[in-house]
Design an enzyme around this catalytic site. Sequence first.
Site, PDB file in Angstrom:
ATOM      1  N   HIS A  84     -20.782 -32.796 -43.576  1.00 35.14           N
ATOM      2  CA  HIS A  84     -20.166 -34.117 -43.601  1.00 35.14           C
ATOM      3  C   HIS A  84     -20.320 -34.763 -44.981  1.00 35.14           C
ATOM      4  O   HIS A  84     -21.436 -35.037 -45.429  1.00 35.14           O
ATOM      5  CB  HIS A  84     -20.825 -34.985 -42.532  1.00 35.14           C
ATOM      6  CG  HIS A  84     -20.281 -36.353 -42.396  1.00 35.14           C
ATOM      7  ND1 HIS A  84     -21.072 -37.470 -42.289  1.00 35.14           N
ATOM      8  CD2 HIS A  84     -18.997 -36.804 -42.351  1.00 35.14           C
ATOM      9  CE1 HIS A  84     -20.324 -38.540 -42.168  1.00 35.14           C
ATOM     10  NE2 HIS A  84     -19.061 -38.173 -42.207  1.00 35.14           N
ATOM     11  N   HIS A 126     -14.703 -41.966 -49.613  1.00 32.55           N
ATOM     12  CA  HIS A 126     -14.606 -42.200 -48.181  1.00 32.55           C
ATOM     13  C   HIS A 126     -13.985 -43.552 -47.863  1.00 32.55           C
ATOM     14  O   HIS A 126     -13.051 -43.650 -47.069  1.00 32.55           O
ATOM     15  CB  HIS A 126     -15.991 -42.102 -47.530  1.00 32.55           C
ATOM     16  CG  HIS A 126     -15.981 -42.367 -46.055  1.00 32.55           C
ATOM     17  ND1 HIS A 126     -16.064 -43.646 -45.525  1.00 32.55           N
ATOM     18  CD2 HIS A 126     -15.880 -41.530 -45.000  1.00 32.55           C
ATOM     19  CE1 HIS A 126     -16.019 -43.576 -44.213  1.00 32.55           C
ATOM     20  NE2 HIS A 126     -15.915 -42.304 -43.858  1.00 32.55           N
TER      21      HIS A 126
END
Length: 494
Positions: A84, A126
């Site tokens: 991740h 992100h």
Amino acid sequence: MVTPRFRRTATSALAVALASAAAVGGTSAAGPFSDADATTASPTADSPPLAHGSKGHGGKNAAERSYRDLLDHSDKAKILTAAHRGQWRDAPENSLPAIDAAFDDGAEIVELDVRLTADGVPVLMHDETVDRTTNGTGKVSSFTLAEIRELRLKEHLGGAQTALTDERVPTLAEAMEAAADRGLVNLDKGWPAREEIWDVLVDTGTVRNGLFKSNAPVAEVQAFRDAHPGALYLHMIIDDNLASFDEFGDHQPVGYEVVFGTEQDAVARAPFLARVAGESRVWINSMWNGLADHLTDEASLIDPSRGWERLVTTFRASMIQTDDVVAIERWLRTGEGDTVPRGSVRVQAEDYAPGGEGVAYHDVDAGNRGGLDMRPGDDVDISDADGNVRVSWMRGGEWLTYEVEVPRTGTYELSARVSSPYTPAGAYTVAFDGGPESERVAVLSTTSHNKQELQASGVAQHLTKGTHSVRVSLPDDAYQNWNLDYLQLDRVTH
């Protein structure tokens, strides 16, 4: 040592399988979901070649093996690990070093987040803004590439109090080149920029490395796939778009990212997952509660049957996205979670000694602010963070006393598994058997309240075999805002 109340160290079904295999001469060196069980599929006839060019990519490198594993949808398909935002524990999230570290630690896939700059260049970020992870402020889309390149990335997961590094925001092209012969890249948040991303994949020779992902209408997805032969695609599916599976018909994606809030969700039920697994890979996320009910990384560390193991055996996961690459790779090899090292002693934070306020502990505020009622009547703040049971709201002036059973006389070094997004996070002292306090130990930021890290204290103590007390005290003249998962005493052998 006080017996943990809500933690189990029972041998998992996977470990039993390993032991059985070893007993009959099986491959004891490989876990039940290791490379030894993988079968490989051939690429489709219209698939473009894997990365190629001046770097000599191509051939049977790690990326090609991962690509072939991705196409294997058999019952013995290798379980693929997805890191991740890269290995953010070792480097800033979505950075080039985080990509390298993820592959170094065994991941076959790095999940990266893609957004466009003001001049249309795909970069890794992100959030919509650069605020959390860099020393800049504002939307990614308001920066040109040259401007965003002037920013510096913050450590790990970033945050307002996180230290800066010398790393810069990478372009997607740089990221794909870094991954070209090492593995696959999950292109999260990139669907709106899919055409720009496709151009990067083509230019870098990494079409077979990139995994597009979205929950867009099937017709939109199919139009893109038809126009871009060889594009790898992963579809995000929940109860609300369950019908997508049937809409894809004979043109199924290479995988489905299945998200379920509870095990009762339709998307989590066995008949549906069996259909999906028969056609595609099943991708499930284990980073926090709500992505797959409560089957998380932290729950898996306590007991894999409460997380990763169930994702595979019950929910047909063949790709797992994790925030703990090292631990999941260890589990895939051994079937074990966060086991206590041989000769070490571990005590969970919530298993402090009996006796109550003023005897076993001192807490500066009344009641259990953590809300997890494991020690009824006590004021210690016990909470659950995505499966991790810990003492929270650590504040100056507080202390906790533990009883530990030392198995062998010797010198032991103390470590603490902690979490905090703050800098400084706090400090503590340690006293053994009512003796003098140690020097202060600084608690280092993990850049998240819910992401724990085992940190050495530098405190060593000679202990005889038997029962000892350990008191952890928080000086009241130091800033304190951190969480304690467990204490560990490791015997010094040198």
